[in-house]
Write a protein that holds these residues in place. Structure first.
Motif, PDB file in Angstrom:
ATOM      1  N   ALA A 238       0.232  -1.039  -0.035  1.00  0.00           N
ATOM      2  CA  ALA A 238      -0.238  -0.047   0.139  1.00  0.00           C
ATOM      3  C   ALA A 238       0.824   0.677  -0.111  1.00  0.00           C
ATOM      4  O   ALA A 238       1.247   1.417   0.223  1.00  0.00           O
ATOM      5  CB  ALA A 238      -0.691   0.307   1.285  1.00  0.00           C
ATOM      6  N   VAL A 239       0.447   2.298  -0.639  1.00  0.00           N
ATOM      7  CA  VAL A 239       1.099   3.658  -1.174  1.00  0.00           C
ATOM      8  C   VAL A 239      -0.255   4.805  -0.544  1.00  0.00           C
ATOM      9  O   VAL A 239      -0.867   4.772  -1.118  1.00  0.00           O
ATOM     10  CB  VAL A 239       1.796   4.039  -2.267  1.00  0.00           C
ATOM     11  N   ALA A 240       0.196   5.807   0.722  1.00  0.00           N
ATOM     12  CA  ALA A 240      -0.468   6.576   0.714  1.00  0.00           C
ATOM     13  C   ALA A 240       0.102   7.748   0.983  1.00  0.00           C
ATOM     14  O   ALA A 240       1.594   8.055   0.949  1.00  0.00           O
ATOM     15  CB  ALA A 240      -0.920   6.109   2.030  1.00  0.00           C
ATOM     16  N   LYS A 241      -0.573   8.890   0.397  1.00  0.00           N
ATOM     17  CA  LYS A 241       0.302  10.556   0.223  1.00  0.00           C
ATOM     18  C   LYS A 241      -0.938  11.458   1.190  1.00  0.00           C
ATOM     19  O   LYS A 241      -2.009  10.836   1.443  1.00  0.00           O
ATOM     20  CB  LYS A 241      -0.014  11.210  -0.821  1.00  0.00           C
ATOM     21  N   ARG A 242      -0.389  11.915   1.740  1.00  0.00           N
ATOM     22  CA  ARG A 242      -0.559  12.978   3.067  1.00  0.00           C
ATOM     23  C   ARG A 242      -0.254  14.314   2.376  1.00  0.00           C
ATOM     24  O   ARG A 242      -0.340  14.712   1.835  1.00  0.00           O
ATOM     25  CB  ARG A 242       0.383  13.155   4.502  1.00  0.00           C
ATOM     26  N   VAL A 243      -2.304  14.498   2.287  1.00  0.00           N
ATOM     27  CA  VAL A 243      -2.946  15.869   1.712  1.00  0.00           C
ATOM     28  C   VAL A 243      -3.242  16.397   2.877  1.00  0.00           C
ATOM     29  O   VAL A 243      -4.271  17.509   1.898  1.00  0.00           O
ATOM     30  CB  VAL A 243      -4.456  15.078   0.590  1.00  0.00           C
ATOM     31  N   GLU A 244      -3.327  16.323   3.472  1.00  0.00           N
ATOM     32  CA  GLU A 244      -4.173  17.175   4.994  1.00  0.00           C
ATOM     33  C   GLU A 244      -3.254  16.454   6.248  1.00  0.00           C
ATOM     34  O   GLU A 244      -3.244  15.306   6.691  1.00  0.00           O
ATOM     35  CB  GLU A 244      -5.772  16.507   5.152  1.00  0.00           C
ATOM     36  N   LEU A 245      -3.438  18.043   6.799  1.00  0.00           N
ATOM     37  CA  LEU A 245      -2.508  17.528   8.504  1.00  0.00           C
ATOM     38  C   LEU A 245      -3.883  18.169   9.577  1.00  0.00           C
ATOM     39  O   LEU A 245      -4.648  18.285   9.509  1.00  0.00           O
ATOM     40  CB  LEU A 245      -1.631  18.752   8.391  1.00  0.00           C
ATOM     41  N   LYS A 246      -4.258  16.630  10.127  1.00  0.00           N
ATOM     42  CA  LYS A 246      -4.910  16.475  11.036  1.00  0.00           C
ATOM     43  C   LYS A 246      -5.273  15.473  11.686  1.00  0.00           C
ATOM     44  O   LYS A 246      -4.343  14.710  12.065  1.00  0.00           O
ATOM     45  CB  LYS A 246      -6.381  16.304  10.404  1.00  0.00           C
ATOM     46  N   GLU A 247      -6.009  15.405  13.069  1.00  0.00           N
ATOM     47  CA  GLU A 247      -5.239  14.786  14.313  1.00  0.00           C
ATOM     48  C   GLU A 247      -5.931  13.255  14.130  1.00  0.00           C
ATOM     49  O   GLU A 247      -7.066  13.167  13.356  1.00  0.00           O
ATOM     50  CB  GLU A 247      -6.183  15.305  15.577  1.00  0.00           C
ATOM     51  N   PHE A 248      -4.876  12.192  14.153  1.00  0.00           N
ATOM     52  CA  PHE A 248      -5.902  11.183  13.745  1.00  0.00           C
ATOM     53  C   PHE A 248      -6.265  10.545  14.259  1.00  0.00           C
ATOM     54  O   PHE A 248      -6.314  10.965  15.768  1.00  0.00           O
ATOM     55  CB  PHE A 248      -4.178   9.907  14.331  1.00  0.00           C
ATOM     56  N   SER A 249      -7.822   9.603  14.131  1.00  0.00           N
ATOM     57  CA  SER A 249      -8.562   9.098  14.936  1.00  0.00           C
ATOM     58  C   SER A 249      -9.222   8.341  14.324  1.00  0.00           C
ATOM     59  O   SER A 249      -8.405   7.329  13.509  1.00  0.00           O
ATOM     60  CB  SER A 249     -10.231  10.252  14.567  1.00  0.00           C
ATOM     61  N   TYR A 250      -9.760   7.004  15.559  1.00  0.00           N
ATOM     62  CA  TYR A 250     -10.184   5.898  15.216  1.00  0.00           C
ATOM     63  C   TYR A 250     -10.899   5.168  14.026  1.00  0.00           C
ATOM     64  O   TYR A 250     -12.045   6.450  14.203  1.00  0.00           O
ATOM     65  CB  TYR A 250     -10.624   5.082  16.138  1.00  0.00           C
ATOM     66  N   PRO A 251     -10.456   5.008  12.720  1.00  0.00           N
ATOM     67  CA  PRO A 251     -11.625   4.611  11.160  1.00  0.00           C
ATOM     68  C   PRO A 251     -12.422   3.664  11.849  1.00  0.00           C
ATOM     69  O   PRO A 251     -12.220   2.815  12.716  1.00  0.00           O
ATOM     70  CB  PRO A 251     -10.810   3.609  10.455  1.00  0.00           C
TER      71      PRO A 251
END
Length: 128
Positions: A102-115
């Protein structure tokens, strides 16, 4: 390590060996700066390789709901051949041992939350 300061974070076989997988995922993802990437290759169906085997929905839900976009997510065998599979829908795969890449790109800075797992989000939306 300074959070949010790396262009690329690479995990090629660590996440599945850490008991607190949530904290490990947050720590890894937190290192990625805006516009940067995180790359994972962890086991999908390898019995007792680590503490966990990871499904595509793990990456898609965790990253997709925490400020990242999924660039790629597929199964990869030891032979190097990749197989596209549904990212969040259920599927059956028993051909051979494979890793989830998997490859993911960070597009927004936000606090992490449980998905919330996509299949349950879709079920709740359908009931609404």
């Amino acid at each position: 390590a300074v959070f949010g300061s790396y262009d690329v974070v690479l995990d090629v076989g660590t996440l599945e060996h850490v008991i607190n997988i949530w904290q490990a995922a947050v720590n890894m993802a937190g290192l990625v700066k805006l516009g940067g990437f995180i790359i994972h290759e962890n086991p999908f169906n390898q019995g007792n390789h680590g503490l966990y085997n990871l499904n595509p929905t793990f990456y898609c839900d965790f990253y997709g709901q925490n400020g990242f976009e999924i660039v790629d997510c597929r199964l990869v065998g030891r032979d190097g051949a990749s197989r596209d599979v549904p990212r969040t829908a259920r599927f059956k795969f028993v051909e051979q041992e494979v890793n989830c890449f998997a490859v993911a790109k960070r597009v927004e800075l936000k606090e992490f939350s449980y998905p919330q797992q996509t299949k349950y989000k879709l079920a709740a939306a359908a009931r609404a």
